[in-house]
Enzyme design. Structure first.
Site, PDB file in Angstrom:
ATOM      1  CE  LYS A 169      -4.593   1.017   2.332  1.00 29.41           C
ATOM      2  NZ  LYS A 169      -4.782   0.736   3.837  1.00 29.41           N
TER       3      LYS A 169
HETATM    4  C1  E4P Z   1      -8.426   1.036   3.522  1.00 30.93           C
HETATM    5  O1  E4P Z   1      -7.585   0.708   2.916  1.00 30.93           O
HETATM    6  C2  E4P Z   1      -8.496   2.225   4.827  1.00 30.93           C
HETATM    7  O2  E4P Z   1      -7.875   1.806   5.450  1.00 30.93           O
HETATM    8  C3  E4P Z   1      -9.829   2.334   5.799  1.00 30.93           C
HETATM    9  O3  E4P Z   1     -10.626   2.376   5.047  1.00 30.93           O
HETATM   10  C4  E4P Z   1      -9.716   3.839   6.206  1.00 30.93           C
HETATM   11  O4  E4P Z   1     -10.625   3.591   6.744  1.00 30.93           O
HETATM   12  P1  E4P Z   1     -11.162   5.028   7.874  1.00 30.93           P
HETATM   13  O5  E4P Z   1     -12.132   6.568   7.542  1.00 30.93           O
HETATM   14  O6  E4P Z   1     -12.849   4.957   9.050  1.00 30.93           O
HETATM   15  O7  E4P Z   1     -10.129   5.281   8.703  1.00 30.93           O
END
Ligand code: E4P
Length: 218
Positions: A83
């Site tokens: 990522k």
């Molecule tokens: C996605 O890869 C992220 O880890 C996640 O969906 C972020 O979510 P949040 O905005 O609820 O922290």
């Protein structure tokens, strides 16, 4: 639509994996911090439980170090998706890592133009954050729709839309309606998708009527 679970909680991942409905996992540095565990240990354990893509995020800000971190993460298991954040350095790292054959998830996407760049950089997944846009009184789902239209205009893009920052069941339904390829969902929201009071009520009635027949299937 594929379902990923957005957590680094190994017990929750195991439980959801047993349903046979789980296609992958996403983590981020905040979720790793919440787990209280060593990053490499927990990601290695997750990769042993889930066959599909497991996103593990780099933390460097410059492309060369991101690439180095990405290679280290990708060496953990074949199903690691590295990522990277949606910055110029993140896009450079995306291009380099995908050219080496690794899966890359470009995260923190908040605009259609950013998603266009990620597709150009060969991303395996683009992660538009629905909930964080909604938090700012913007329309997160409109972003998913826009990206779907753009990607469909250019079939040569192989990037999958991974709807992220999902906060409730309506986000899942609306992301599916908008044509997202994947939704990454917190465990509690994923579990809540099955619930409907009329299902519970109907089942109760069926079982009460069945009991009156005195019959058994087995
Ligand atoms: C996605 O890869 C992220 O880890 C996640 O969906 C972020 O979510 P949040 O905005 O609820 O922290």
């Amino acid at each position: 639509m594929k379902f990923f679970v957005d957590t680094a909680d190994i017990d929750a991942i195991r439980e959801l994996s047993e349903t046979g409905l789980l296609d992958g996992v996403t983590t981020n540095p905040s979720l790793i911090a919440k787990s209280g565990r060593d990053f490499i240990d927990v990601v290695t354990e997750i990769c042993g439980v889930v066959e599909g893509p497991v996103s593990a995020e780099v933390t460097a800000l410059d492309a060369p170090t991101m690439i180095e971190e990405g290679r280290k993460l990708a060496a953990i298991a074949e199903n690691i998706a590295v990522k990277v954040p949606l910055t110029w350095d993140g896009l450079k790292a995306c291009k380099a890592l995908t050219d080496e054959g690794h899966m890359v998830n470009v995260t923190l996407c908040f605009s259609a133009n950013q998603a266009l760049l990620a597709a150009k950089a060969g991303a395996t997944f683009i992660s538009p954050f629905i909930g964080r846009l909604d938090d700012m009184h913007l329309d997160g789902m409109e972003l998913i729709q826009d990206i779907r239209t753009i990607y469909d205009n250019y079939p040569e893009f192989g990037t999958e839309i991974l709807a992220a920052s999902i906060r409730n069941p309506n986000h899942v339904k609306d992301a599916a309606l908008a044509g997202a390829d994947v939704a990454t969902v917190p465990p509690a929201v994923l579990k809540s998708l099955v619930a409907h009071p009329l299902t519970d009520k109907g089942l109760e009635q069926f079982l009460a009527d069945w009991a009156k027949t005195g019959q058994k299937i087995l």
